[in-house]
Scaffold this motif. Structure first.
Motif, mmCIF file in Angstrom:
data_model
loop_
_atom_site.group_PDB
_atom_site.id
_atom_site.type_symbol
_atom_site.label_atom_id
_atom_site.label_comp_id
_atom_site.label_asym_id
_atom_site.label_seq_id
_atom_site.Cartn_x
_atom_site.Cartn_y
_atom_site.Cartn_z
ATOM 1 N N VAL A 124 28.808 29.565 -12.527
ATOM 2 C CA VAL A 124 28.732 30.147 -11.190
ATOM 3 C C VAL A 124 27.647 29.453 -10.371
ATOM 4 O O VAL A 124 27.833 29.182 -9.184
ATOM 5 C CB VAL A 124 28.515 31.674 -11.252
ATOM 6 N N ASP A 125 26.520 29.118 -11.006
ATOM 7 C CA ASP A 125 25.482 28.369 -10.287
ATOM 8 C C ASP A 125 26.021 27.029 -9.786
ATOM 9 O O ASP A 125 25.786 26.635 -8.648
ATOM 10 C CB ASP A 125 24.264 28.134 -11.180
ATOM 11 N N THR A 129 26.491 26.010 -5.854
ATOM 12 C CA THR A 129 25.807 24.810 -5.373
ATOM 13 C C THR A 129 26.808 23.856 -4.734
ATOM 14 O O THR A 129 26.561 23.286 -3.674
ATOM 15 C CB THR A 129 25.076 24.107 -6.545
ATOM 16 N N LYS A 130 27.964 23.716 -5.378
ATOM 17 C CA LYS A 130 28.999 22.829 -4.865
ATOM 18 C C LYS A 130 29.523 23.328 -3.517
ATOM 19 O O LYS A 130 29.736 22.542 -2.587
ATOM 20 C CB LYS A 130 30.145 22.756 -5.877
ATOM 21 N N PHE A 156 15.466 23.402 -5.411
ATOM 22 C CA PHE A 156 16.417 22.581 -4.662
ATOM 23 C C PHE A 156 17.845 22.990 -4.983
ATOM 24 O O PHE A 156 18.241 23.021 -6.142
ATOM 25 C CB PHE A 156 16.260 21.087 -5.013
ATOM 26 N N ARG A 157 18.638 23.322 -3.955
ATOM 27 C CA ARG A 157 20.047 23.667 -4.128
ATOM 28 C C ARG A 157 20.948 22.535 -3.667
ATOM 29 O O ARG A 157 22.090 22.430 -4.048
ATOM 30 C CB ARG A 157 20.390 24.929 -3.319
ATOM 31 N N PHE A 158 20.426 21.716 -2.755
ATOM 32 C CA PHE A 158 21.216 20.599 -2.234
ATOM 33 C C PHE A 158 20.280 19.495 -1.784
ATOM 34 O O PHE A 158 19.250 19.763 -1.169
ATOM 35 C CB PHE A 158 22.063 21.055 -1.042
ATOM 36 N N VAL A 159 20.598 18.257 -2.112
ATOM 37 C CA VAL A 159 19.905 17.110 -1.523
ATOM 38 C C VAL A 159 20.965 16.058 -1.219
ATOM 39 O O VAL A 159 21.948 15.939 -1.944
ATOM 40 C CB VAL A 159 18.835 16.505 -2.470
ATOM 41 N N ASN A 160 20.771 15.329 -0.129
ATOM 42 C CA ASN A 160 21.750 14.283 0.167
ATOM 43 C C ASN A 160 21.282 12.941 -0.397
ATOM 44 O O ASN A 160 20.169 12.817 -0.920
ATOM 45 C CB ASN A 160 22.081 14.231 1.662
ATOM 46 N N GLY A 176 18.017 22.078 -8.826
ATOM 47 C CA GLY A 176 17.518 23.011 -9.826
ATOM 48 C C GLY A 176 16.026 22.871 -10.102
ATOM 49 O O GLY A 176 15.445 23.691 -10.795
ATOM 50 N N GLU A 177 15.420 21.801 -9.578
ATOM 51 C CA GLU A 177 13.981 21.600 -9.748
ATOM 52 C C GLU A 177 13.235 22.142 -8.528
ATOM 53 O O GLU A 177 13.825 22.373 -7.476
ATOM 54 C CB GLU A 177 13.666 20.100 -9.893
ATOM 55 N N THR A 178 11.926 22.300 -8.663
ATOM 56 C CA THR A 178 11.101 22.683 -7.515
ATOM 57 C C THR A 178 10.518 21.434 -6.874
ATOM 58 O O THR A 178 10.469 20.377 -7.527
ATOM 59 C CB THR A 178 9.934 23.601 -7.950
ATOM 60 N N PRO A 179 10.068 21.505 -5.628
ATOM 61 C CA PRO A 179 9.495 20.327 -4.967
ATOM 62 C C PRO A 179 8.363 19.668 -5.747
ATOM 63 O O PRO A 179 8.161 18.461 -5.623
ATOM 64 C CB PRO A 179 9.006 20.880 -3.631
#
Length: 184
Positions: A124-125, A129-130, A156-160, A176-179
């Motif tokens: 589901v995650d 995200t997708k 982070f849920r999305f990065v381009n 899934g990581e933090t900044p």
């Protein structure tokens, strides 16, 4: 993620379904499990659109889990669908994979239900995200600027692609990581 997950559990044995539902909810407090024993009931539930994942038995009167999976795929191409079956065989497994199943588990005790809960959570995650990525990506890719989306938990849920290039990591590594991950 910490958002609740609505699971639809389809099984022709109501007692078994209720027991599994209770266990899954105890195992993972994000999961909220509704059970359905007839095909009509669960199709209505699905049409309401508040289902994040379907978990289905294989062998049921008048239908089977693969037929259900194919019906779901007809309207919800990416919705997580996990087959949880007492009747396992190579043949069923390969049919399920060809039909686009998200996960496939033999019915079993607490250990199997634990695995099932983990798979649902993870699937589901990925699905959410997708969905977010698809919603943003057309606009964002057109801009060509580095862009990222962080959720309420600071992850982070999305990065381009331009953002990934800037950091030197792959997009998959960042989600899934933090900044703080990038600062290193």
């Amino acid at each position: 993620g910490s958002d609740p997950i609505d699971v639809l559990y389809v099984d022709d044995d109501p007692e078994l379904a209720d027991t599994a539902a209770l266990f899954l909810e105890r195992e993972d407090d994000r999961l909220s499990v509704q059970t359905a024993t007839g095909a009509a009931a669960w199709l209505d539930r699905l049409a309401d659109g508040d289902v994040d994942c379907v978990v289905s038995d294989y062998d049921m009167p008048g239908t089977n889990g693969i037929e259900l999976l194919e019906r779901v795929r007809g309207t919800h191409a990416d919705l997580p669908f996990v087959l949880y079956t007492g009747k396992g065989s190579e043949e069923i497994a390969s049919q399920a994979i060809n039909a686009g199943v998200t996960g496939y588990f033999q019915k079993g005790g607490p250990e199997q239900l634990r695995r099932l809960a983990n798979r649902v959570d993870q699937a589901v995650d990925e699905y959410r995200t997708k969905e977010i990525a698809e919603r943003y990506s057309t606009v964002i890719e057109a801009l060509g600027y580095p862009v990222y989306v962080v959720d309420e938990t600071g992850v982070f849920r999305f990065v381009n692609e331009p953002f990934a290039e800037l950091t030197g990591y792959d997009r998959e590594e960042i989600i899934g990581e933090t900044p703080g991950f990038i600062k290193h």
